[in-house]
Design a protein around this motif. Structure first.
Motif, PDB file in Angstrom:
ATOM      1  N   VAL A 152       0.840  -1.193   0.000  1.00  0.00           N
ATOM      2  CA  VAL A 152       0.000   0.000   0.000  1.00  0.00           C
ATOM      3  C   VAL A 152       0.875   1.243   0.000  1.00  0.00           C
ATOM      4  N   VAL A 153       1.889   1.242   0.884  1.00  0.00           N
ATOM      5  CA  VAL A 153       2.779   2.400   0.968  1.00  0.00           C
ATOM      6  C   VAL A 153       3.488   2.611  -0.360  1.00  0.00           C
ATOM      7  N   ASP A 154       3.956   1.522  -0.949  1.00  0.00           N
ATOM      8  CA  ASP A 154       4.648   1.618  -2.240  1.00  0.00           C
ATOM      9  C   ASP A 154       3.731   2.218  -3.293  1.00  0.00           C
ATOM     10  N   ALA A 155       2.503   1.712  -3.322  1.00  0.00           N
ATOM     11  CA  ALA A 155       1.559   2.183  -4.335  1.00  0.00           C
ATOM     12  C   ALA A 155       1.316   3.677  -4.186  1.00  0.00           C
ATOM     13  N   LEU A 156       1.173   4.140  -2.942  1.00  0.00           N
ATOM     14  CA  LEU A 156       0.843   5.549  -2.713  1.00  0.00           C
ATOM     15  C   LEU A 156       2.036   6.454  -2.957  1.00  0.00           C
ATOM     16  N   SER A 157       3.252   5.897  -2.841  1.00  0.00           N
ATOM     17  CA  SER A 157       4.411   6.765  -3.044  1.00  0.00           C
ATOM     18  C   SER A 157       4.836   6.808  -4.512  1.00  0.00           C
ATOM     19  N   ASP A 158       4.161   6.058  -5.347  1.00  0.00           N
ATOM     20  CA  ASP A 158       4.391   6.139  -6.793  1.00  0.00           C
ATOM     21  C   ASP A 158       4.160   7.581  -7.248  1.00  0.00           C
ATOM     22  N   GLU A 159       5.072   8.100  -8.058  1.00  0.00           N
ATOM     23  CA  GLU A 159       5.018   9.498  -8.490  1.00  0.00           C
ATOM     24  C   GLU A 159       3.669   9.857  -9.138  1.00  0.00           C
ATOM     25  N   SER A 160       3.233   9.013 -10.076  1.00  0.00           N
ATOM     26  CA  SER A 160       2.017   9.360 -10.811  1.00  0.00           C
ATOM     27  C   SER A 160       0.792   9.322  -9.880  1.00  0.00           C
ATOM     28  N   VAL A 161       0.782   8.374  -8.931  1.00  0.00           N
ATOM     29  CA  VAL A 161      -0.344   8.308  -7.993  1.00  0.00           C
ATOM     30  C   VAL A 161      -0.360   9.541  -7.103  1.00  0.00           C
ATOM     31  N   ARG A 162       0.832   9.911  -6.613  1.00  0.00           N
ATOM     32  CA  ARG A 162       0.909  11.055  -5.713  1.00  0.00           C
ATOM     33  C   ARG A 162       0.419  12.327  -6.415  1.00  0.00           C
ATOM     34  N   LEU A 163       0.898  12.555  -7.632  1.00  0.00           N
ATOM     35  CA  LEU A 163       0.490  13.749  -8.374  1.00  0.00           C
ATOM     36  C   LEU A 163      -1.013  13.723  -8.687  1.00  0.00           C
ATOM     37  N   ALA A 164      -1.509  12.530  -9.008  1.00  0.00           N
ATOM     38  CA  ALA A 164      -2.944  12.422  -9.344  1.00  0.00           C
ATOM     39  C   ALA A 164      -3.809  12.745  -8.133  1.00  0.00           C
ATOM     40  N   LEU A 165      -3.402  12.237  -6.966  1.00  0.00           N
ATOM     41  CA  LEU A 165      -4.186  12.523  -5.756  1.00  0.00           C
ATOM     42  C   LEU A 165      -4.161  14.016  -5.452  1.00  0.00           C
ATOM     43  N   GLN A 166      -3.005  14.611  -5.636  1.00  0.00           N
ATOM     44  CA  GLN A 166      -2.879  16.043  -5.397  1.00  0.00           C
ATOM     45  C   GLN A 166      -3.788  16.832  -6.343  1.00  0.00           C
ATOM     46  N   LEU A 167      -3.757  16.437  -7.625  1.00  0.00           N
ATOM     47  CA  LEU A 167      -4.583  17.116  -8.615  1.00  0.00           C
ATOM     48  C   LEU A 167      -6.068  16.948  -8.290  1.00  0.00           C
ATOM     49  N   THR A 168      -6.453  15.745  -7.911  1.00  0.00           N
ATOM     50  CA  THR A 168      -7.854  15.495  -7.556  1.00  0.00           C
ATOM     51  C   THR A 168      -8.284  16.388  -6.401  1.00  0.00           C
ATOM     52  N   ALA A 169      -7.410  16.507  -5.401  1.00  0.00           N
ATOM     53  CA  ALA A 169      -7.728  17.346  -4.251  1.00  0.00           C
ATOM     54  C   ALA A 169      -7.939  18.789  -4.683  1.00  0.00           C
ATOM     55  N   GLU A 170      -7.033  19.290  -5.525  1.00  0.00           N
ATOM     56  CA  GLU A 170      -7.145  20.673  -5.979  1.00  0.00           C
ATOM     57  C   GLU A 170      -8.437  20.900  -6.754  1.00  0.00           C
ATOM     58  N   ILE A 171      -8.673  20.008  -7.714  1.00  0.00           N
ATOM     59  CA  ILE A 171      -9.864  20.164  -8.559  1.00  0.00           C
ATOM     60  C   ILE A 171     -11.137  20.087  -7.707  1.00  0.00           C
ATOM     61  N   THR A 172     -11.142  19.160  -6.761  1.00  0.00           N
ATOM     62  CA  THR A 172     -12.324  18.994  -5.910  1.00  0.00           C
ATOM     63  C   THR A 172     -12.585  20.254  -5.093  1.00  0.00           C
ATOM     64  N   VAL A 173     -11.529  20.781  -4.489  1.00  0.00           N
ATOM     65  CA  VAL A 173     -11.699  21.989  -3.670  1.00  0.00           C
ATOM     66  C   VAL A 173     -12.274  23.123  -4.508  1.00  0.00           C
ATOM     67  N   TRP A 174     -11.677  23.331  -5.684  1.00  0.00           N
ATOM     68  CA  TRP A 174     -12.154  24.432  -6.527  1.00  0.00           C
ATOM     69  C   TRP A 174     -13.601  24.230  -6.957  1.00  0.00           C
ATOM     70  N   SER A 175     -13.917  23.034  -7.427  1.00  0.00           N
ATOM     71  CA  SER A 175     -15.268  22.864  -7.958  1.00  0.00           C
ATOM     72  C   SER A 175     -16.304  22.892  -6.838  1.00  0.00           C
ATOM     73  N   VAL A 176     -15.925  22.410  -5.643  1.00  0.00           N
ATOM     74  CA  VAL A 176     -16.881  22.487  -4.527  1.00  0.00           C
ATOM     75  C   VAL A 176     -17.107  23.949  -4.134  1.00  0.00           C
ATOM     76  N   LEU A 177     -16.020  24.721  -4.106  1.00  0.00           N
ATOM     77  CA  LEU A 177     -16.166  26.141  -3.763  1.00  0.00           C
ATOM     78  C   LEU A 177     -17.070  26.858  -4.769  1.00  0.00           C
ATOM     79  N   ILE A 178     -16.803  26.601  -6.048  1.00  0.00           N
ATOM     80  CA  ILE A 178     -17.603  27.261  -7.086  1.00  0.00           C
ATOM     81  C   ILE A 178     -19.068  26.837  -6.964  1.00  0.00           C
ATOM     82  N   ASN A 179     -19.279  25.545  -6.794  1.00  0.00           N
ATOM     83  CA  ASN A 179     -20.656  25.061  -6.677  1.00  0.00           C
ATOM     84  C   ASN A 179     -21.342  25.572  -5.421  1.00  0.00           C
ATOM     85  N   LEU A 180     -20.578  25.785  -4.373  1.00  0.00           N
ATOM     86  CA  LEU A 180     -21.154  26.321  -3.141  1.00  0.00           C
ATOM     87  C   LEU A 180     -21.686  27.735  -3.385  1.00  0.00           C
ATOM     88  N   VAL A 181     -20.842  28.580  -3.937  1.00  0.00           N
ATOM     89  CA  VAL A 181     -21.224  29.974  -4.147  1.00  0.00           C
ATOM     90  C   VAL A 181     -22.381  30.073  -5.151  1.00  0.00           C
TER      91      VAL A 181
END
Lengths: 299, 345
Positions: free
Chosen positions: A73-102
């Motif tokens: 599990v640790v290996d899978a999560l420390s994979d570069e592409s997985v780490r970047l994808a999770l980060q991107l998902t977090a960013e996109i989610t925050v932005w779209s939730v904020l926009i949808n909230l307003v």
């Protein structure tokens, strides 16, 4: 869900009123009850349905994620592409939730409190994202905003703003898909509370922003929270629309759901299951948090 | 004049809620807007408060042109039929709302809230939520909340309409006393003529978007401008071609000069009063006419006290003579009187 969304303090039927057998509240009188066999059949069918369709498959994702031990599990999560994808998902989610909230709260206020031509059309349009496949959403955004022959895309690209194949397009696609969720939670509550409290506030000297902040917002608070959580869960899991507008470029425009698909197809099963389990867990946490928060307010 | 409404018209689609209404509401008094549901009285109140805008006409409050002012700038207190309590705030916070919006110092606000809660007898409930109060208590809280901002005028829209009969009676007596104490110009809307007669200094009768009559309760009761006002202020019946109150009819069991002969057709006792339906003998008592079925004959409603009924041994089927009580006010039937001008009253 509807009954959960009554505004705090809304009249609630007195429980057990006139019920002389409190322990059996909610049961139907014996005469009206189905025979023993029918009742058991109903239970087995319902539980079986939910188990085989939802509970069992989801639990298998978790089991497979942890099948090779925690190091995997640790290996899978420390994979570069997985780490970047999770980060991107977090960013996109925050932005779209904020926009949808307003915009969600604003549109809900507009729909309930104001009369204007085209209101029914607007109300119908808001449900489009629920009924249209996300793939169609992705394609339609592509047509408007792509840099080569998009209607707006070329102009925007000329002034240096890239929408498609980058974060703004992915945020737009995600926002589009989750658009109705906040609105559909807030609208019934706004209708339920009516506008007398707001009128009272106005007559006491409050202007429109003060009235909204001090009277309307506290009254619709829980509907907003619920809408945000639903949007959050929906945004985390968005796949089709994002896949089309993002271009699915590894380490650059790949979100968590896209990584799951790619890893699965590349026979990196454990990585796929780990990320999938993470997504499922995040959605579950959202729902549990809301379930825990709510009763405090209504009691 | 405290509130001056001039030439106000308001339409909702095809429905004319107010039709060129003009009225002056005097300073410091308790005025009732009385009329049937859908007559336009609430609309008029909401236009005065700024919660509704008039299609045409002007509103002046204490000499200030207010027609186009938003509600928060009119300095009016408004009390709603269904309380409009701020559900998420305590009673004290509800009352403090207007003062906090006006950014009054904290200690002044606290002192004022305390005073007002004393005034409406809710001091011990200051920290409760509105949901924990009874209807009457909630309405008193709403009243304190409206008074907190020291409004030029206090407007109440069917303030007791949602309460049960007993609480309603208590509260309207209390409102009268409160008004005598606070003496702020007060206008309240009601469809209950008893409430208006009991509480108000002045009554404005509104029907069908127009003002029927303006006057003191006594004026309205004694000198109704037309049959609508007469019948709206209390029960009426018809005797000898004019409208009269059922308790303004004398009943006797012996023939009296000027009295009309009839038969007690129905009798209904309600507490201390007894309501009689008397079928009158036709004026020109021919043999054929007197044979006609009693149900087709003209009837008159008469109200007598229980004591009178016992004293006269009145019962169904009995022959009686009925006549107007001396000094009673009667209005000719379908009186066509000149349109009563509100501003002239």
């Amino acid at each position: 869900m509807a009954s959960d969304l009554l505004p705090p303090g809304a009249p609630v039927a007195p429980e057990t009123a006139g019920d002389t057998t409190p322990g059996r509240r909610g049961r139907r009188p014996d005469r009206l009850r189905e025979p023993w066999a029918v009742r058991w059949l109903l239970r087995v069918v319902t539980v079986g349905y939910v188990f085989f369709l939802v509970a069992w498959p989801t639990s298998l994702v978790f089991r497979n994620a942890f099948a090779d031990g925690s190091q995997a599990v640790v290996d899978a999560l420390s994979d570069e592409s997985v780490r970047l994808a999770l980060q991107l998902t977090a960013e996109i989610t925050v932005w779209s939730v904020l926009i949808n909230l307003v915009f969600g709260v604003t549109i809900a206020m507009l729909l309930v409190r104001y009369r204007f031509p085209g209101k029914r059309l607007l109300s119908a349009l808001i449900d489009v994202p629920l009924s249209v496949s996300p793939v169609v959403v992705g394609l339609s955004l592509l047509l408007v905003y792509n840099g080569r022959d998009g209607l707006f895309g070329r102009t925007l690209e000329n002034i240096g703003i890239q929408i498609i194949f980058s974060a703004p397009g992915m945020v737009m696609a995600t926002t589009f898909v989750a658009l109705p969720l906040v609105i559909r939670e807030v609208v019934p509550v706004l209708q339920e509370i009516g506008d007398e409290q707001e009128q009272a506030a106005r007559s006491l000297g409050a202007n429109a922003p003060q009235t909204f902040r001090r009277i309307t917002l506290p009254a619709i608070k829980w509907a907003v929270v619920y809408g945000v959580v639903l949007s959050l869960a929906r945004s985390l899991g968005e796949f089709g629309a994002v896949k089309i507008v993002s271009g699915n470029i590894v380490n650059q425009s790949q979100t968590a759901t896209l990584v799951v698909e790619q890893k699965y197809q590349n026979f990196e099963q454990t990585s796929a299951y780990v990320v999938a389990a993470l997504l499922a867990a995040a959605a579950m946490v959202c729902l549990v948090v809301v379930a825990l928060l709510r009763p405090k307010e209504t009691s | 004049m405290s509130i001056n409404v001039s030439g106000v018209t308001k339409k909702f689609g095809d429905f004319v809620a107010l039709d060129d209404v003009s009225v002056d509401l005097p300073t410091g008094q308790l005025t009732a807007l009385l009329g049937p549901s859908g007559g336009g009285k609430s609309t008029l109140l909401r236009i005065i408060a700024g919660l509704e805008s008039a299609d045409s006409g002007t509103v002046t409050i204490e000499g200030n042109e207010a027609t186009h002012l938003p509600p928060q700038k009119r300095n009016v207190g408004f009390v709603f039929q269904h309380y409009a309590a701020f559900k998420h705030m305590s009673v004290a916070k509800n009352v403090a709302f207007g003062l906090e919006i006006r950014k009054r110092p904290k200690d002044e606000t606290a002192r004022r809230v305390h005073e007002l809660l004393e005034l409406v007898h809710l001091s011990q409930f200051a920290h409760r939520l509105p949901a924990q109060l009874s209807g009457g208590q909630r309405q008193r809280m709403a009243l304190a909340r409206a008074l907190a901002v020291e409004p030029t005028v206090l407007l109440l829209d069917e303030p007791f309409g949602a309460l049960d009969a007993k609480v309603r009676k208590e509260l309207r007596e209390w409102l009268r006393r409160l008004h005598d104490e606070v003496a702020v110009t007060t206008v309240f809307v009601t469809h209950d003529q008893e409430e208006a007669l009991e509480v108000a200094d002045e009554i404005v009768v509104i029907n069908d978007g127009r003002i029927e009559q303006v006057g003191t309760p006594d004026q309205l009761y004694d000198e109704p401008a037309n049959d609508f006002v007469m019948s709206f202020l209390g029960p009426v019946t018809r005797l000898g071609g004019s409208l009269v109150r059922p308790h303004d009819i004398d009943v006797s069991t012996t023939e009296e000069p000027g009295a009309v002969r009839g038969t007690v057709q129905r009798m209904l006792r309600v507490g201390f009063e007894v309501r009689l339906t008397v079928a009158l003998e036709p004026d020109h008592a021919g043999a054929a006419a007197s044979l006609s079925a009693p149900t087709e004959r003209e009837t008159v409603e008469v109200t007598v006290t229980r004591a009178t009924q016992r004293h006269l041994h009145l019962e169904e089927g009995q022959q009686v003579w009925v006549a107007h009580t001396e000094g009673a006010r009667a209005v000719p039937e379908r009186a066509v009187l000149p349109t009563p001008l509100a501003s002239g009253a």
